[in-house]
Scaffold this active site. Sequence first.
Site, PDB file in Angstrom:
ATOM      1  N   PHE A   1     -24.866   3.747  12.622  1.00 13.29           N
ATOM      2  CA  PHE A   1     -25.281   2.726  11.657  1.00 13.29           C
ATOM      3  C   PHE A   1     -26.304   1.830  12.349  1.00 13.29           C
ATOM      4  O   PHE A   1     -26.022   1.246  13.387  1.00 13.29           O
ATOM      5  CB  PHE A   1     -24.097   1.872  11.175  1.00 13.29           C
ATOM      6  CG  PHE A   1     -24.498   0.917  10.081  1.00 13.29           C
ATOM      7  CD1 PHE A   1     -24.413   1.291   8.750  1.00 13.29           C
ATOM      8  CD2 PHE A   1     -24.999  -0.343  10.378  1.00 13.29           C
ATOM      9  CE1 PHE A   1     -24.809   0.409   7.727  1.00 13.29           C
ATOM     10  CE2 PHE A   1     -25.401  -1.221   9.387  1.00 13.29           C
ATOM     11  CZ  PHE A   1     -25.302  -0.836   8.046  1.00 13.29           C
TER      12      PHE A   1
ATOM     13  N   ASP B   1     -29.001   0.615  20.821  1.00 10.59           N
ATOM     14  CA  ASP B   1     -28.670  -0.350  19.771  1.00 10.59           C
ATOM     15  C   ASP B   1     -27.329  -0.991  20.133  1.00 10.59           C
ATOM     16  O   ASP B   1     -26.265  -0.425  19.900  1.00 10.59           O
ATOM     17  CB  ASP B   1     -28.611   0.350  18.405  1.00 10.59           C
ATOM     18  CG  ASP B   1     -28.283  -0.630  17.280  1.00 10.59           C
ATOM     19  OD1 ASP B   1     -27.814  -1.750  17.584  1.00 10.59           O
ATOM     20  OD2 ASP B   1     -28.464  -0.272  16.098  1.00 10.59           O
TER      21      ASP B   1
ATOM     22  N   LYS C   1     -26.000  -9.601  15.760  1.00 12.11           N
ATOM     23  CA  LYS C   1     -24.613 -10.017  15.505  1.00 12.11           C
ATOM     24  C   LYS C   1     -24.130 -11.164  16.397  1.00 12.11           C
ATOM     25  O   LYS C   1     -24.441 -12.307  16.138  1.00 12.11           O
ATOM     26  CB  LYS C   1     -23.685  -8.804  15.617  1.00 12.11           C
ATOM     27  CG  LYS C   1     -23.827  -7.859  14.412  1.00 12.11           C
ATOM     28  CD  LYS C   1     -22.707  -6.865  14.351  1.00 12.11           C
ATOM     29  CE  LYS C   1     -22.803  -5.905  13.195  1.00 12.11           C
ATOM     30  NZ  LYS C   1     -22.202  -6.381  11.962  1.00 12.11           N
TER      31      LYS C   1
HETATM   32  N1  PLP Z   1     -27.119  -1.830  14.346  1.00 14.55           N
HETATM   33  C1  PLP Z   1     -25.786  -1.839  14.484  1.00 14.55           C
HETATM   34  C2  PLP Z   1     -25.154  -1.087  15.610  1.00 14.55           C
HETATM   35  C3  PLP Z   1     -24.984  -2.548  13.579  1.00 14.55           C
HETATM   36  O1  PLP Z   1     -23.658  -2.534  13.717  1.00 14.55           O
HETATM   37  C4  PLP Z   1     -25.611  -3.254  12.527  1.00 14.55           C
HETATM   38  C5  PLP Z   1     -24.811  -3.973  11.536  1.00 14.55           C
HETATM   39  O2  PLP Z   1     -23.662  -3.736  11.333  1.00 14.55           O
HETATM   40  C6  PLP Z   1     -27.005  -3.230  12.421  1.00 14.55           C
HETATM   41  C7  PLP Z   1     -27.730  -2.508  13.347  1.00 14.55           C
HETATM   42  C8  PLP Z   1     -27.707  -3.992  11.337  1.00 14.55           C
HETATM   43  O3  PLP Z   1     -27.596  -5.346  11.547  1.00 14.55           O
HETATM   44  P1  PLP Z   1     -27.810  -6.397  10.344  1.00 14.55           P
HETATM   45  O4  PLP Z   1     -26.676  -6.188   9.397  1.00 14.55           O
HETATM   46  O5  PLP Z   1     -27.791  -7.735  11.032  1.00 14.55           O
HETATM   47  O6  PLP Z   1     -29.113  -6.099   9.740  1.00 14.55           O
END
Ligand code: PLP
Length: 451
Positions: free
Chosen positions: A180, A272, A301
């Site tokens: 994700f 990520d 986050k």
């Molecule tokens: N990358 C990861 C690993 C995530 O867990 C999330 C959100 O859950 C995102 C990207 C996207 O972040 P945002 O919801 O702040 O756009």
Amino acid sequence: MEVEQDLTDRSADPAERLRGAREPTFEELRAFTEPRLVTEIPGPKALAIVEADGKVTSPSLPRAYRFVPARGAGAVLEDVDGNVFLDFNAGIAVCSTGHAHPQVVEAIERQARLLLHYSASDFYLPIYVELCERLADISPMSGPTRSFLTNSGTEAVEAAIKLARRVTGRQYLLAFFGAFHGRSYGSVTLTASNAKYHTGFGPLLPGVLHAPFGDLEHMRELIFRRLVKPEEIAAIVVEPIQGEGGYVVPPEGWLRELRDLCTEHGILFVADEIQSGMGRTGTMWAIERDGIEPDILLAGKGIASGMPLGAMVARAELMTWEVGAHGSTYGGNPVSCAAALATIDLIEKELGANAEQVGSGLLEGLRRLEAESDLIVDVRGFGLMIGVEFRSPEVADAVEEACFTRGLLTLRAGDATIRISPPLVITAEQARSGLRLFGEACNEVARLPGA
Ligand code: PLP
């Protein structure tokens, strides 16, 4: 406004009379080690807000259950009915320093009085520089880095996609099944945790490939041999521990092999760490456990304890794009930067260690539960990033709901996993109560017909 007051004022409420107590102060709330439920869950005010919400908000919002928080302190939340909950969610792994940490609140207030906004895209903000310097210090890269600050995780992912294509001159990107990375067009194309994120939105970003998480052979045999040569791939984007996909830990050594493969073929390794970073696994970044360095690191986050902020941190020599190639009106706004600096201080000073310590107790307790329960098929994770996988999605949902009605907030991830991602300030005592409630919820579900 009137409606809002009516829904949040507890003074004339039967629940208030029932508990016969004044509203706890911030310190009292933070010190709760057990939930205190004074109404049915959800209570009447929560239900009224859920009903009002249902008429005016986007139905795409994927609500887990009917929890309506009003106030938070540390690892404790109070809902609009005055019910006190233990928080094993941290607002989807965001409230790293806990709810309303005094040092974070103080930093936000101080900065808000000085300057709320003056776009860092067009002008120079001292606190933006300070945060980028701090990110350079704490990043898992040994050489110099440069950072681009955003308002969210998905924007950090988009920035990485653009930079990777631009700097390598290559078109293809590779991500993993179960990943994700966000919901904007580039990041949602990388996302492969659930088809619902793509349904009806195609065509998505061209040039994105997916491989199984933790399996290098498949990548070599099926992608590099049959689809695209590695020399055409700009970046491999990977979560060191998959988050929304179900708190999935890859096989030991796999991330290192992936790093070597990237180095061999000139592919950028993009970690990520939006969910796994900022002390959540006990170290600042999950990737530190493997002792490898990414080319680009993505944070979000927990970085600013709940204020909107994301970061793309890249090895300095990769940041060759020219003036105007990328920017953002709000990205790295000063108030979020202030929250981030306070958050990083707290994580470095004490919260990473607390995550490690309280997390290992929780992991042990959950493993004991796994041994006793037929419902649980796996318990995994590091620090305060723990996944408990159940026999089926239905069982996971039922346990999540049974936790909620006991005053414990948890959240599903992946197909049948409940993630345990409390604020990093959670105490051992609060974690033990949460564990006990989690066990009781599992027992309740085990007794249900058909479970
Ligand atoms: N990358 C990861 C690993 C995530 O867990 C999330 C959100 O859950 C995102 C990207 C996207 O972040 P945002 O919801 O702040 O756009």
